[in-house]
Design an enzyme around this catalytic site. Structure first.
Site, PDB file in Angstrom:
ATOM      1  N   GLN A 118       2.630  -6.199  -3.339  1.00 13.72           N
ATOM      2  CA  GLN A 118       2.880  -6.217  -1.888  1.00 13.72           C
ATOM      3  C   GLN A 118       4.138  -5.415  -1.512  1.00 13.72           C
ATOM      4  O   GLN A 118       4.513  -4.501  -2.226  1.00 13.72           O
ATOM      5  CB  GLN A 118       2.973  -7.654  -1.350  1.00 13.72           C
ATOM      6  CG  GLN A 118       1.639  -8.365  -1.370  1.00 13.72           C
ATOM      7  CD  GLN A 118       1.628  -9.571  -2.284  1.00 13.72           C
ATOM      8  OE1 GLN A 118       2.623  -9.980  -2.827  1.00 13.72           O
ATOM      9  NE2 GLN A 118       0.463 -10.132  -2.453  1.00 13.72           N
ATOM     10  N   LYS A 120       2.154   2.076  -5.055  1.00 10.20           N
ATOM     11  CA  LYS A 120       2.823   1.535  -6.250  1.00 10.20           C
ATOM     12  C   LYS A 120       2.021   1.813  -7.508  1.00 10.20           C
ATOM     13  O   LYS A 120       2.584   2.046  -8.562  1.00 10.20           O
ATOM     14  CB  LYS A 120       3.021   0.009  -6.109  1.00 10.20           C
ATOM     15  CG  LYS A 120       4.077  -0.361  -5.102  1.00 10.20           C
ATOM     16  CD  LYS A 120       4.283  -1.857  -5.041  1.00 10.20           C
ATOM     17  CE  LYS A 120       3.093  -2.589  -4.517  1.00 10.20           C
ATOM     18  NZ  LYS A 120       2.764  -2.319  -3.108  1.00 10.20           N
ATOM     19  N   GLY A 129      -4.445  -5.610  -6.631  1.00  9.13           N
ATOM     20  CA  GLY A 129      -5.373  -4.501  -6.421  1.00  9.13           C
ATOM     21  C   GLY A 129      -4.938  -3.117  -6.840  1.00  9.13           C
ATOM     22  O   GLY A 129      -4.891  -2.207  -6.025  1.00  9.13           O
ATOM     23  N   HIS A 130      -4.604  -2.948  -8.116  1.00 11.10           N
ATOM     24  CA  HIS A 130      -4.291  -1.609  -8.629  1.00 11.10           C
ATOM     25  C   HIS A 130      -5.534  -0.973  -9.234  1.00 11.10           C
ATOM     26  O   HIS A 130      -6.303  -1.644  -9.915  1.00 11.10           O
ATOM     27  CB  HIS A 130      -3.275  -1.678  -9.762  1.00 11.10           C
ATOM     28  CG  HIS A 130      -1.886  -1.966  -9.299  1.00 11.10           C
ATOM     29  ND1 HIS A 130      -1.386  -1.524  -8.113  1.00 11.10           N
ATOM     30  CD2 HIS A 130      -0.892  -2.640  -9.895  1.00 11.10           C
ATOM     31  CE1 HIS A 130      -0.140  -1.928  -7.989  1.00 11.10           C
ATOM     32  NE2 HIS A 130       0.189  -2.616  -9.047  1.00 11.10           N
ATOM     33  N   ASP A 185       0.820  -1.219   0.000  1.00 10.90           N
ATOM     34  CA  ASP A 185       0.000   0.000   0.000  1.00 10.90           C
ATOM     35  C   ASP A 185       0.854   1.270   0.000  1.00 10.90           C
ATOM     36  O   ASP A 185       0.453   2.292   0.544  1.00 10.90           O
ATOM     37  CB  ASP A 185      -0.963   0.044   1.206  1.00 10.90           C
ATOM     38  CG  ASP A 185      -1.797  -1.223   1.309  1.00 10.90           C
ATOM     39  OD1 ASP A 185      -2.367  -1.623   0.288  1.00 10.90           O
ATOM     40  OD2 ASP A 185      -1.860  -1.812   2.413  1.00 10.90           O
TER      41      ASP A 185
HETATM   42  P1  GDP Z   1      -0.237  -0.034  -3.733  1.00  9.11           P
HETATM   43  O1  GDP Z   1      -0.935  -1.095  -2.961  1.00  9.11           O
HETATM   44  O2  GDP Z   1       1.173   0.153  -3.329  1.00  9.11           O
HETATM   45  O3  GDP Z   1      -0.396  -0.167  -5.213  1.00  9.11           O
HETATM   46  O4  GDP Z   1      -0.911   1.313  -3.280  1.00  9.11           O
HETATM   47  P2  GDP Z   1      -2.052   2.067  -4.061  1.00  9.11           P
HETATM   48  O5  GDP Z   1      -1.644   2.312  -5.460  1.00  9.11           O
HETATM   49  O6  GDP Z   1      -3.340   1.383  -3.768  1.00  9.11           O
HETATM   50  O7  GDP Z   1      -1.995   3.487  -3.365  1.00  9.11           O
HETATM   51  C1  GDP Z   1      -2.657   3.751  -2.197  1.00  9.11           C
HETATM   52  C2  GDP Z   1      -3.452   5.028  -2.303  1.00  9.11           C
HETATM   53  O8  GDP Z   1      -2.609   6.140  -2.166  1.00  9.11           O
HETATM   54  C3  GDP Z   1      -4.228   5.212  -3.594  1.00  9.11           C
HETATM   55  O9  GDP Z   1      -5.529   5.625  -3.267  1.00  9.11           O
HETATM   56  C4  GDP Z   1      -3.477   6.337  -4.289  1.00  9.11           C
HETATM   57  O10 GDP Z   1      -4.306   7.132  -5.086  1.00  9.11           O
HETATM   58  C5  GDP Z   1      -2.920   7.116  -3.127  1.00  9.11           C
HETATM   59  N1  GDP Z   1      -1.703   7.868  -3.416  1.00  9.11           N
HETATM   60  C6  GDP Z   1      -0.631   7.461  -4.146  1.00  9.11           C
HETATM   61  N2  GDP Z   1       0.331   8.409  -4.120  1.00  9.11           N
HETATM   62  C7  GDP Z   1      -0.143   9.424  -3.352  1.00  9.11           C
HETATM   63  C8  GDP Z   1       0.402  10.697  -2.910  1.00  9.11           C
HETATM   64  O11 GDP Z   1       1.526  11.067  -3.207  1.00  9.11           O
HETATM   65  N3  GDP Z   1      -0.396  11.461  -2.092  1.00  9.11           N
HETATM   66  C9  GDP Z   1      -1.636  11.066  -1.702  1.00  9.11           C
HETATM   67  N4  GDP Z   1      -2.329  11.882  -0.895  1.00  9.11           N
HETATM   68  N5  GDP Z   1      -2.178   9.897  -2.095  1.00  9.11           N
HETATM   69  C10 GDP Z   1      -1.435   9.094  -2.903  1.00  9.11           C
END
Ligand code: GDP
Length: 430
Positions: free
Chosen positions: A224, A16, A40-41, A13
């Protein structure tokens, strides 16, 4: 031309999705190398929302080759559903744009069932699995009783493989009080789904090596986070595959020397879903505030994520085990408005200062975080696109993070929007 591996450098989370999307636009080939349909992207491209959990992010962009490597465990029924869903949104998916490793093990319905039954047995601490059969499918891979993609092409082999798996599973199911597997029904289901998988089956290792020699840019998309790695994570509260960057090579069949840049995705604070050690966890208003500002709720389950200050010890450790060349620091904007910020710079264990997280569970539980305080900033960093847009305290925070983890920032993300990114080093640059 560079080949880039993206790995989460905390407990997942990290954000990515946005970074992988940004990089996949610049790549020719996008390959997944571990995990299953639990990634889950959510990608937003020209206002349209695409949900991916198994297919590589490149699939929604034309002109790219998407690859599912042998390190992934593949649920054929989920694959079909995800492909159909994307097709209904106008995405073109053909054997020219999607290739699946012939040696990838399958997730069978019995794997999901096993996952859920075991997790429901409350006598031992829950691992927090997603119940999709990913763990049991990896167990069968190591136990040499998997049905693999290539086995679907020959009925005699398929029967042999299923029988081999069932010797184990039926014994296990008896112990768990479950009915034996309906062999004929399972075989019929596999025969029915086989064409939907075989259409894309390919010698992925060969294709990737050819692409590499042809000078194509390959993006290896991790799922992950490195602290969930089966070997280097907080075992047993981990996922059942290797997550660290070395897995990009073994999970696709390219040599380790073909990886030119490892990008670690790092959130400006720490979160963790489910059980397991988390030394810098907060149980106070600051933790609550991080969770609210950062929308730290699971996308699928709605489960609240545990939140804590940035743990430089853990990220230094994951940068080392993955050989991270540069990090993408995300969600810096979530820290806006805190008067004081803390960073975990070490642990104290029985009166001794440690600069790493020990492996032994009892020692992990006794580690208390040593914090360093830094002044926060009151201005908004949300949407900043250059260093000049950042307050001096935010820049100091980023610089201190770099120093503590011994790794430079390559990208800085300041909002969920693609363009709200500060580029320091292009991972794909020659
Ligand atoms: P993953 O599991 O690593 O792929 O994480 P996600 O892509 O689901 O990202 C988690 C959340 O953080 C998503 O809702 C993104 O839109 C949000 N997000 C990503 N980068 C940023 C950022 O720089 N600032 C903020 N506020 N939200 C972000």
């Amino acid at each position: 031309m560079a080949n880039v591996v993206v790995v989460g450098a905390q407990w997942g989370d990290e954000g990515k999705g946005k970074i992988v999307d940004w990089l996949s636009e610049r790549a020719d080939v996008i390959a997944r190398f571990q995990g299953g349909h639990n990634a889950g992207h959510t990608l937003v491209i020209d206002g349209e929302v695409f949900k991916l959990s198994l297919l590589p992010s490149g699939i929604v962009r034309g002109g790219k080759l998407s690859v599912i490597g042998n390190g992934v465990v593949l649920d054929p029924w989920h694959l079909k559903k995800e492909i159909e869903g994307l097709r209904s949104q106008g995405v073109t998916i053909t054997p020219e744009t999607l290739m699946i490793a012939e040696n990838a093990p399958l997730i069978l319905p019995i794997h999901g069932e096993l996952d859920r039954v075991r997790e429901a047995q409350a006598s031992v601490a829950k691992i927090g699995t997603t119940g999709r059969g990913i763990g049991p499918a990896y167990e069968d891979k190591v136990g040499r009783r998997s049905v693999r993609v290539a086995d679907l092409a020959d009925d005699a082999t398929l029967e042999l493989r299923v029988d081999r798996a069932l010797v184990h599973h039926d014994a296990l199911r008896r112990g768990l009080g479950l009915e034996p597997v309906d062999r004929d029904a399972l075989l019929a289901d596999l025969r029915a789904i086989a064409p939907s998988v075989l259409e894309y089956a390919a010698p992925v290792w060969k294709v990737l090596n050819e692409q590499r020699r042809a000078g194509k840019r390959i993006l290896f998309e991790g799922a992950q986070g490195a602290l969930l790695d089966i070997d280097f994570g907080t075992y047993p509260f981990v996922t059942s595959s290797n997550v660290i960057a070395g897995q990009a090579a073994t999970g696709t069949g390219i040599g380790p020397g073909s990886i030119d840049f490892v990008l670690g995705i790092v959130k400006a604070y720490t979160t963790r879903v489910g059980e397991g050690p988390f030394p810098a966890e907060l149980h106070d208003d600051d933790g609550q505030r991080l969770g609210e500002r950062g929308h730290e709720f699971g996308t699928v389950t709605g489960r609240k994520r545990r939140c804590g200050w940035f743990d430089a010890v853990l990220v230094r450790q994951t940068c080392a085990t993955s050989g991270v060349n540069g990090i993408a620091l995300t969600k810096l904007d979530v820290l806006d408005g805190f008067e004081t910020l803390k960073i975990c710079v070490g642990y104290e264990l029985d009166g001794t200062r440690l600069d790493y997280l020990p492996i032994a569970a009892d020692q992990q539980a006794r580690c208390t975080p040593v914090f360093e305080e830094m002044p926060g900033w009151s201005q908004s960093t949300e949407g900043a696109r250059s260093w000049a847009d950042l307050p001096a305290e935010a820049i100091k925070y980023v610089r201190r993070v770099e120093e503590l983890i011994d790794c430079p920032v390559a990208l800085l993300s300041t909002s969920p929007e693609r363009e709200d990114t500060i580029l320091v080093t292009d991972p794909f640059a020659d």
